[in-house]
Design a protein around this motif. Structure first.
Motif, PDB file in Angstrom:
ATOM      1  N   ILE A   8       0.842  -1.203   0.000  1.00  0.00           N
ATOM      2  CA  ILE A   8       0.000   0.000   0.000  1.00  0.00           C
ATOM      3  C   ILE A   8       0.874   1.249   0.000  1.00  0.00           C
ATOM      4  N   HIS A   9       1.932   1.238   0.791  1.00  0.00           N
ATOM      5  CA  HIS A   9       2.847   2.376   0.882  1.00  0.00           C
ATOM      6  C   HIS A   9       3.513   2.660  -0.472  1.00  0.00           C
ATOM      7  N   ILE A  10       4.019   1.640  -1.111  1.00  0.00           N
ATOM      8  CA  ILE A  10       4.697   1.815  -2.394  1.00  0.00           C
ATOM      9  C   ILE A  10       3.718   2.299  -3.459  1.00  0.00           C
ATOM     10  N   ALA A  11       2.518   1.732  -3.481  1.00  0.00           N
ATOM     11  CA  ALA A  11       1.520   2.153  -4.472  1.00  0.00           C
ATOM     12  C   ALA A  11       1.117   3.608  -4.252  1.00  0.00           C
ATOM     13  N   ALA A  12       0.929   3.995  -3.001  1.00  0.00           N
ATOM     14  CA  ALA A  12       0.531   5.374  -2.703  1.00  0.00           C
ATOM     15  C   ALA A  12       1.654   6.351  -3.037  1.00  0.00           C
ATOM     16  N   ILE A  13       2.888   5.998  -2.706  1.00  0.00           N
ATOM     17  CA  ILE A  13       4.028   6.861  -3.043  1.00  0.00           C
ATOM     18  C   ILE A  13       4.145   7.000  -4.560  1.00  0.00           C
ATOM     19  N   ALA A  14       3.976   5.907  -5.286  1.00  0.00           N
ATOM     20  CA  ALA A  14       4.087   5.965  -6.746  1.00  0.00           C
ATOM     21  C   ALA A  14       3.023   6.888  -7.338  1.00  0.00           C
ATOM     22  N   LEU A  15       1.802   6.778  -6.865  1.00  0.00           N
ATOM     23  CA  LEU A  15       0.720   7.628  -7.366  1.00  0.00           C
ATOM     24  C   LEU A  15       0.959   9.091  -7.009  1.00  0.00           C
ATOM     25  N   TRP A  16       1.359   9.331  -5.767  1.00  0.00           N
ATOM     26  CA  TRP A  16       1.623  10.690  -5.295  1.00  0.00           C
ATOM     27  C   TRP A  16       2.770  11.329  -6.089  1.00  0.00           C
ATOM     28  N   ALA A  17       3.863  10.598  -6.220  1.00  0.00           N
ATOM     29  CA  ALA A  17       5.037  11.132  -6.915  1.00  0.00           C
ATOM     30  C   ALA A  17       4.737  11.382  -8.396  1.00  0.00           C
ATOM     31  N   ALA A  18       4.029  10.464  -9.033  1.00  0.00           N
ATOM     32  CA  ALA A  18       3.694  10.649 -10.446  1.00  0.00           C
ATOM     33  C   ALA A  18       2.828  11.887 -10.635  1.00  0.00           C
ATOM     34  N   GLY A  19       1.900  12.106  -9.752  1.00  0.00           N
ATOM     35  CA  GLY A  19       1.040  13.278  -9.857  1.00  0.00           C
ATOM     36  C   GLY A  19       1.790  14.575  -9.633  1.00  0.00           C
ATOM     37  N   ILE A  20       2.658  14.591  -8.632  1.00  0.00           N
ATOM     38  CA  ILE A  20       3.425  15.803  -8.328  1.00  0.00           C
ATOM     39  C   ILE A  20       4.349  16.164  -9.500  1.00  0.00           C
ATOM     40  N   VAL A  21       4.933  15.155 -10.124  1.00  0.00           N
ATOM     41  CA  VAL A  21       5.834  15.413 -11.241  1.00  0.00           C
ATOM     42  C   VAL A  21       5.062  15.838 -12.494  1.00  0.00           C
ATOM     43  N   SER A  22       3.862  15.314 -12.690  1.00  0.00           N
ATOM     44  CA  SER A  22       3.142  15.587 -13.939  1.00  0.00           C
ATOM     45  C   SER A  22       2.215  16.798 -13.899  1.00  0.00           C
ATOM     46  N   THR A  66       4.211   5.609   8.269  1.00  0.00           N
ATOM     47  CA  THR A  66       4.285   5.694   9.733  1.00  0.00           C
ATOM     48  C   THR A  66       4.019   4.337  10.360  1.00  0.00           C
ATOM     49  N   GLY A  67       3.058   3.606   9.821  1.00  0.00           N
ATOM     50  CA  GLY A  67       2.797   2.254  10.317  1.00  0.00           C
ATOM     51  C   GLY A  67       3.983   1.330  10.115  1.00  0.00           C
ATOM     52  N   LEU A  68       4.651   1.473   8.975  1.00  0.00           N
ATOM     53  CA  LEU A  68       5.831   0.646   8.713  1.00  0.00           C
ATOM     54  C   LEU A  68       6.976   0.959   9.665  1.00  0.00           C
ATOM     55  N   ILE A  69       7.063   2.205  10.108  1.00  0.00           N
ATOM     56  CA  ILE A  69       8.105   2.553  11.074  1.00  0.00           C
ATOM     57  C   ILE A  69       7.945   1.706  12.334  1.00  0.00           C
ATOM     58  N   PHE A  70       6.716   1.557  12.789  1.00  0.00           N
ATOM     59  CA  PHE A  70       6.482   0.800  14.011  1.00  0.00           C
ATOM     60  C   PHE A  70       6.599  -0.708  13.792  1.00  0.00           C
TER      61      PHE A  70
END
Length: 166
Positions: A8-22, A66-70
Motif C-alpha cells: 500500500i505504501h509503495i503504491a501510494a508513493i508511486a501515485l503521489w510522486a507521479a502526480g506531483i511530477v506531472s 508511519t505504520g511501517l516505522i512501528f
C-alpha cells in the motif's frame, strides 16, 4: 501484515510522486487556452487530480509509512535522509496546491521556466527518495561526546557567546 502495508505504501508513493511530477505539465496548458469552457475543463481536471487523487495518495503514503516505522523499526542514517526528502515532497505538494488556487484567476499564466523548474525539482526529490530507499547508503550522524548530557547546551553557548552566562 507488513507486506500488505508496504505494498500500500509503495503504491501510494508511486501515485503521489507521479502526480506531483506531472501536474506542472497541465499548468503550462493554461497559457494556450482562450475559451472559457476549455479553461473550466482544465481547472476541473487539475483540481480533481489534486484533491481527489494526489492528496489522498499523500495521506495514505504517509500513514502507511508511519505504520511501517512501528512494524519494521528502520532506525538508521539512510532513513533520516529519506524522511527529509519526504518532507521536501510534502512542501512541494503544499506549494502545488497554492499554485492551483492562483492559476485559474483572470490573467494568470504558468511560465515555461516554472514548469521546467518544478518538474526538475520534484523529479529530483522523487529520484532522491528512490535512491536512498534502494541503495540504503551508510550515513553517519555522529554527535560529539557529551552532546546529550544535561547542561551541554549551556557549555556550548558559553564558548561562543560574547555575554557572560551565569
Amino acid at each position: 501484515m507488513a507486506v500488505w502495508l508496504k505494498f500500500i505504501h509503495i503504491a501510494a508513493i508511486a501515485l503521489w510522486a507521479a502526480g506531483i511530477v506531472s501536474l506542472p505539465g497541465l499548468y503550462v496548458q493554461r497559457a494556450h487556452i482562450s475559451k472559457d469552457q476549455d479553461l473550466f475543463r482544465l481547472q476541473k481536471i487539475v483540481r480533481f487530480s489534486y484533491v481527489r487523487i494526489l492528496s489522498p495518495a499523500a495521506f495514505v503514503a504517509i500513514a502507511s509509512g508511519t505504520g511501517l516505522i512501528f512494524l519494521q523499526e528502520p532506525y538508521s542514517g539512510w532513513f533520516s535522509v529519506k524522511l527529509m526528502l519526504v518532507g521536501m515532497l510534502v512542501v512541494i505538494h503544499v506549494m502545488t496546491g497554492l499554485v492551483i488556487i492562483r492559476l485559474f484567476e483572470e490573467g494568470e499564466v504558468y511560465p515555461v521556466w516554472r514548469f521546467v523548474t518544478a518538474t526538475i525539482l520534484s523529479g529530483g526529490v522523487v529520484c532522491g527518495i528512490l535512491f536512498v530507499v534502494l541503495a540504503r547508503p551508510m550515513v553517519d550522524f555522529s554527535v560529539p561526546p557529551g552532546f546529550f548530557e544535561p547542561g551541554a547546551l549551556k557549555s556550548m553557548i558559553s564558548k561562543i557567546s560574547p555575554w557572560p552566562i551565569p
